[in-house]
Design a protein around this motif. Structure first.
Motif, PDB file in Angstrom:
ATOM      1  N   ILE A  46      -1.243  -2.014   3.193  1.00 50.49           N
ATOM      2  CA  ILE A  46      -1.742  -1.206   2.074  1.00 50.49           C
ATOM      3  C   ILE A  46      -1.104  -1.687   0.786  1.00 50.49           C
ATOM      4  CG2 ILE A  46      -1.720   1.117   1.071  1.00 50.49           C
ATOM      5  CD1 ILE A  46      -2.056   2.093   3.996  1.00 50.49           C
ATOM      6  N   THR A  47      -1.938  -2.177  -0.122  1.00 52.07           N
ATOM      7  CA  THR A  47      -1.438  -2.702  -1.384  1.00 52.07           C
ATOM      8  C   THR A  47      -1.200  -1.563  -2.384  1.00 52.07           C
ATOM      9  OG1 THR A  47      -1.860  -4.373  -3.088  1.00 52.07           O
ATOM     10  CG2 THR A  47      -3.771  -3.148  -2.285  1.00 52.07           C
ATOM     11  N   ALA A  48      -0.402  -1.852  -3.409  1.00 51.81           N
ATOM     12  CA  ALA A  48      -0.022  -0.813  -4.374  1.00 51.81           C
ATOM     13  C   ALA A  48      -1.231  -0.213  -5.095  1.00 51.81           C
ATOM     14  CB  ALA A  48       0.963  -1.387  -5.394  1.00 51.81           C
ATOM     15  N   ALA A  49      -2.302  -0.983  -5.268  1.00 55.45           N
ATOM     16  CA  ALA A  49      -3.495  -0.422  -5.909  1.00 55.45           C
ATOM     17  C   ALA A  49      -4.010   0.769  -5.107  1.00 55.45           C
ATOM     18  CB  ALA A  49      -4.589  -1.490  -6.044  1.00 55.45           C
ATOM     19  N   CYS A  50      -4.067   0.626  -3.798  1.00 51.53           N
ATOM     20  CA  CYS A  50      -4.565   1.711  -2.937  1.00 51.53           C
ATOM     21  C   CYS A  50      -3.512   2.796  -2.745  1.00 51.53           C
ATOM     22  CB  CYS A  50      -4.999   1.144  -1.585  1.00 51.53           C
ATOM     23  SG  CYS A  50      -6.382  -0.023  -1.708  1.00 51.53           S
TER      24      CYS A  50
END
Lengths: 242, 242
Positions: B109-113
């Motif tokens: 899970i990337t920081a954008a999500c």
């Protein structure tokens, strides 16, 4: 009063986070599109299920909200990430007049990340995510975003690249991007990300233009630095140039 | 010969996928920046560890590759997603001449999500992800992308918005976006996503311009439709207008 909006990732149980699983187990009622509920059925147990068909998103969220208002803890299941073309936004909208409902969005792995991993590393530098579906967005807006994203040399990830009614949309999108991107730009498609039959294919932008894809496909277009290394799509971040 | 590049998500063990955990357990050697290794230490057990300090990315990947060439299964640990400003791309680059090494990228899970979920649902529509770090990218490229992304009315997520040497970069970025976006555009920052001290704050774009953020912060800028609902940042997808 608690309402979870949960991203379960691309599909397989091995890409659902423990946090998402715990929220499902903490809920009294599981809501969502039938196909997504089936993906989590192994750990729903005997919970109440609120299934709604595709394309009835407002109804689905309203019914989940109304269940939460009776005191049930409700989990709305989304594929991928709940906050990327998922139900997190609409759920906040339908609950606008009910601040007593605590909405917790639980992120999941979105197709941009899941699909990129299959192809190699196409999104290693700045990127744009664009849906080609014009059900809710005028095509002119989509076309403008494609044009400006290509001019900005973003890596681009396309969601919903096709449907029966929009069989030529990927071709139209490629024509727009070809105004600023080279026809040799490495591209890729991934079908059935994280599910049986997962399949990644590498193309040039020129080849992609004449490729038919279906609604289970996510499309990746490189930037001017993207290249193919051992069959994988790789966008350098620039370490090797330092 | 096997080399995993693994995204472990924002930080907490509850956001590491079972697939990522299984790959760590399948590996003989765990490589990565010290802080990320510490995050997975509870389930590394007695495995060999290859720690490298920050900013020695080529060295880190080369040493992991060389270990893989001796027959060890190596896991390179990245925070967030391995394919979004992580090590997936560079690992493919340093292994270019070694096609016998099978590289498997495991998304996280990337920081954008992860950050969007804290703020509500700011990335529900088309969005662009841009890093403000000019260590590897000329500022002119970053500025052009900010400008065109704002013109395209993308929601925008900014990674690496600040550092000691770049204290005014967020302000410069906001000034560029303010050419096309309203000063009232709802924005947000999230600090320490998925870790102790996680904190989301909502601003207008005008306020964000004069806000100091640190390197543990991810920044979100809405599109022309984004609004604040019960304290949360929400970008409508358009269902309510249909």
């Amino acid at each position: 009063m608690k309402l979870y909006v949960i991203g379960i990732g691309p599909g397989g149980a091995d890409q659902i986070t423990p946090r998402a699983r715990a929220a499902i187990q903490d809920s009294d009622m599981i809501a969502g599109y039938t196909v997504y509920i089936d993906l989590v059925r192994p750990f729903i147990g005997e919970k109440e299920i609120l299934q709604t068909p595709m394309k009835q998103e407002i109804d689905r969220c309203t019914r989940a909200r109304d269940a939460a208002l009776t005191g049930k803890t409700v989990a709305m299941i989304c594929s991928g990430d709940a906050g990327v073309y998922g139900m997190a936004g609409l759920m906040h909208e339908v609950c606008a007049d009910y601040p007593e409902i605590e909405i917790e969005v639980i992120p999941g792995i979105t197709a941009a990340c899941g699909g990129a991993a299959v192809l190699g590393a196409p999104l290693m530098h700045d990127f744009a995510v664009i849906s080609l579906s014009d059900l809710l967005t005028p095509w002119e807006t989509i076309a403008k975003r494609l044009d400006l994203a290509a001019q900005a040399d973003f890596c681009i990830c396309l969601y919903n690249p096709s449907s029966k009614k929009r069989a030529d949309y990927l071709q139209k999108a490629c024509d727009i991007m070809l105004k600023s991107k080279s026809p040799d730009t490495p591209c890729g498609t991934v079908r059935n990300i994280g599910r049986d039959g997962e399949e990644g294919t590498v193309y040039t932008l020129e080849q992609l233009r004449d490729t038919k894809v279906d609604m289970f496909t996510t499309v990746f277009i490189g930037n001017s630095q993207t290249r193919v290394i051992n069959g994988k799509l790789v966008t350098p971040r620039g370490y090797e140039n330092k």
